[in-house]
Enzyme design. Structure first.
Site, mmCIF file in Angstrom:
data_model
loop_
_atom_site.group_PDB
_atom_site.id
_atom_site.type_symbol
_atom_site.label_atom_id
_atom_site.label_comp_id
_atom_site.label_asym_id
_atom_site.label_seq_id
_atom_site.Cartn_x
_atom_site.Cartn_y
_atom_site.Cartn_z
ATOM 1 N N HIS A 60 41.533 30.205 44.347
ATOM 2 C CA HIS A 60 42.966 29.996 44.589
ATOM 3 C C HIS A 60 43.162 28.512 44.874
ATOM 4 C CE1 HIS A 60 43.811 34.340 44.810
ATOM 5 N NE2 HIS A 60 42.593 34.419 45.330
ATOM 6 N N LEU A 61 43.765 27.815 43.912
ATOM 7 C CA LEU A 61 43.940 26.364 44.084
ATOM 8 C C LEU A 61 45.314 26.025 44.654
ATOM 9 C CD1 LEU A 61 42.093 24.985 40.908
ATOM 10 C CD2 LEU A 61 41.188 25.494 43.189
ATOM 11 N N ARG A 62 46.178 27.044 44.785
ATOM 12 C CA ARG A 62 47.457 26.947 45.527
ATOM 13 C C ARG A 62 48.510 26.041 44.907
ATOM 14 N NH1 ARG A 62 46.167 31.466 47.664
ATOM 15 N NH2 ARG A 62 45.004 31.477 49.578
ATOM 16 N N HIS A 179 42.260 43.322 40.943
ATOM 17 C CA HIS A 179 42.107 43.355 42.398
ATOM 18 C C HIS A 179 42.257 44.832 42.775
ATOM 19 C CE1 HIS A 179 43.315 41.906 46.614
ATOM 20 N NE2 HIS A 179 43.591 43.205 46.619
ATOM 21 N N HIS A 232 35.980 40.740 43.323
ATOM 22 C CA HIS A 232 35.426 40.911 44.678
ATOM 23 C C HIS A 232 35.028 42.345 45.061
ATOM 24 C CE1 HIS A 232 39.706 41.672 45.206
ATOM 25 N NE2 HIS A 232 40.014 40.385 45.294
ATOM 26 N N ASN A 278 40.598 39.793 52.210
ATOM 27 C CA ASN A 278 40.947 40.992 51.465
ATOM 28 C C ASN A 278 40.206 41.019 50.132
ATOM 29 O OD1 ASN A 278 42.197 43.347 50.835
ATOM 30 N ND2 ASN A 278 44.083 42.402 50.093
ATOM 31 N N ASP A 305 36.294 33.600 45.359
ATOM 32 C CA ASP A 305 37.578 33.963 45.987
ATOM 33 C C ASP A 305 37.980 32.904 47.011
ATOM 34 O OD1 ASP A 305 39.925 35.239 46.553
ATOM 35 O OD2 ASP A 305 39.023 37.030 47.418
ATOM 36 N N PRO A 323 44.959 36.689 54.790
ATOM 37 C CA PRO A 323 43.555 36.947 54.460
ATOM 38 C C PRO A 323 43.014 35.868 53.519
ATOM 39 C CG PRO A 323 44.972 38.337 53.121
ATOM 40 C CD PRO A 323 45.889 37.524 53.997
ATOM 41 N N GLY A 324 41.745 35.527 53.682
ATOM 42 C CA GLY A 324 41.126 34.590 52.744
ATOM 43 C C GLY A 324 40.270 33.556 53.437
HETATM 44 O O1 DOR Z 1 41.583 37.343 50.978
HETATM 45 C C1 DOR Z 1 42.243 37.169 49.975
HETATM 46 N N1 DOR Z 1 42.997 36.068 49.824
HETATM 47 N N2 DOR Z 1 42.248 38.104 49.029
HETATM 48 C C2 DOR Z 1 43.067 38.049 47.979
HETATM 49 O O2 DOR Z 1 43.030 38.923 47.146
HETATM 50 C C3 DOR Z 1 44.047 36.953 47.842
HETATM 51 C C4 DOR Z 1 43.591 35.773 48.565
HETATM 52 C C5 DOR Z 1 44.664 34.713 48.745
HETATM 53 O O3 DOR Z 1 45.380 34.429 47.800
HETATM 54 O O4 DOR Z 1 44.724 34.132 49.830
#
Ligand code: DOR
Length: 431
Positions: A60-62, A179, A232, A278, A305, A323-324
């Site tokens: 996830h490069l946001r 997912h 994942h 997650n 992830d 989450p992440g």
């Molecule tokens: O922990 C997670 N973060 N799981 C995901 O599926 C999405 C991700 C996020 O985009 O932060």
């Protein structure tokens, strides 16, 4: 053209006597003992392990949208420092990467930064809403040439929509990355459903929420003769479902994250949201099953992830924290700790699960190539004996949410090279 580069005394895949490798014009021009080349820049490899550049199918490069948490530039820097030469950027940005315009923007930005190949993942459904398909064909036909589609962050829960996505993406020569999370079973969930969640008073995320979707999707992929990729994988039960499907020739591949290989839900005891992710951290029995499945190929590859989050989204109460976890700079070391040191994978195996398989799954044809004459010089040099202590504040990411803070991890990436250009060396990003 840049100067030729002579890498002296490196060990491809960690096997055999050290060899020299001459890089010219972005390609491995010669390999052998005691090479020489007038005018070449020299690098003393001192027995370092050479592997093909790592490929991450899941980051996830946001950007666009949350440039306070990460940008394509900072994420690319973290990737290069972690030994990656290609990264697949997930679609849950703002706006969502569900049109040709957005995926082309991400692709071009990645190319301009130039540290890693950034492959945008296209959303499966418009706006990740799970109602109707996104512009899959237009994204595939765009300059970004999207081949991997995913609503990651949320599950494509509607069975008919998932079936249509698999059918459509098969026609595009691509893969749907799911997912796997039945949202009805995980509404309000905060932790793996089990003894620890019960003790801590956290609502449970049952393993069956993942396993049931993976089972359904394998059957849908079978019927559509389509390629499915499971993001994942986190439970021992999912491994058994994948084994069943693979034994029947269903076109399914799967990834495991470094954090699900190393960490368990016992970490949740302090309610530190850095451990919230997650799917959630599971039990020791699950991590053992995941390691074994990665070793025997039921799980194809490691994907990070990498999920950077800004301070205000993470340094807060458990229930509202996002989450992440960060992953790009620590992934290889976690794989060394969990797979190489215990003897479950050798360095050839690491090349397989962190470079060759993910490149094939994602359709990145000039990545994950063998270290051989005539191939692109897209490779990394690793010191297998070095150890380092993780400090979130020192990582290249804009965010610092690493669950490995303060841990001493084995194995260090010393050089990352993308088509003959050194992108990172000795902890510093170049270019
Ligand atoms: O922990 C997670 N973060 N799981 C995901 O599926 C999405 C991700 C996020 O985009 O932060």
């Amino acid at each position: 053209m840049t100067r030729p580069l002579l890498l002296r005394g490196i060990r491809p895949y960690g096997v055999g006597d050290p060899v020299d490798l001459l890089v010219r014009g972005g390609v491995i021009a010669e390999m052998g003992a005691q090479l020489d080349e007038a005018g070449a820049e020299r690098f003393d490899g001192g027995g370092l392990v050479a592997l093909p550049g790592l490929v991450d199918l899941h980051a996830h490069l946001r950007e666009p949208g949350r440039e306070d948490a990460e940008t394509i530039a900072t994420g690319s820097a973290a990737a290069a420092l972690g030994g990656y030469t290609a990264v697949f950027a997930m679609a849950n940005t703002d706006p969502v990467a569900d049109t040709a315009v957005v995926v082309e923007h991400v692709y071009r930005r990645g190319r301009d930064v130039g540290l890693v190949d950034v492959h945008p993942v296209g959303a499966v459904s418009a706006g990740l809403r799970g109602e109707r398909l996104a512009e899959l064909g237009a994204m595939a036909a765009s300059a970004a040439a999207v081949r991997m589609f995913s609503d990651d962050g949320v599950c494509v829960h509607d069975s008919l929509l998932m079936r249509r996505a698999l059918e459509y993406v098969r026609g595009l020569g691509g893969v749907v990355a799911q997912h796997a999370e039945d949202p009805r079973l995980t509404a309000g969930a905060q932790a793996h459903e089990g003894e620890v969640a019960a003790r801590l008073g956290l609502a449970g995320w049952p393993a069956a929420a993942e396993e049931s979707i993976v089972a359904r999707d394998c059957l849908l992929a079978r019927d559509a003769a389509a390629a499915l990729h499971v993001c994942h994988v986190s439970t021992a039960g999912t491994v058994e479902v994948l084994r069943w499907a693979k034994q029947r020739g269903i076109r399914v591949s799967a990834e495991v994250t470094p954090h699900h290989l190393l960490l368990t839900d016992e970490r949740l005891a302090g309610y530190d949201p850095v451990n919230k992710v997650n799917p959630p951290l599971r039990t020791a029995a699950d991590t053992a099953a995941l390691r074994a499945a990665l070793a025997d190929g039921i799980v194809d590859c490691v994907a990070t992830d990498h999920a950077p989050h800004a301070g205000q989204d993470k340094d807060c109460e458990w229930s509202v924290a996002r989450p992440g976890m960060l992953g790009l700079q620590t992934a290889l070391s976690v794989v060394v700790a969990t797979m190489v040191r215990p003897g479950l994978l050798d360095w050839r195996g690491v090349a397989r699960v962190m470079s060759e398989r993910p490149a094939r799954i994602g359709g990145a044809t000039d990545q994950g190539r063998p270290i051989a004459v005539g191939e692109p010089a897209t490779l990394i040099l690793v010191d297998p004996d070095a150890a380092w202590t993780v400090r979130g504040a020192q990582l290249a990411s804009l965010s610092d949410n690493t669950p490995f803070e303060g841990m001493e991890l084995p194995g260090r990436v010393l050089v990352t090279m993308l088509r003959g250009a050194i992108t990172a060396e000795d902890g510093k990003v170049l270019c």
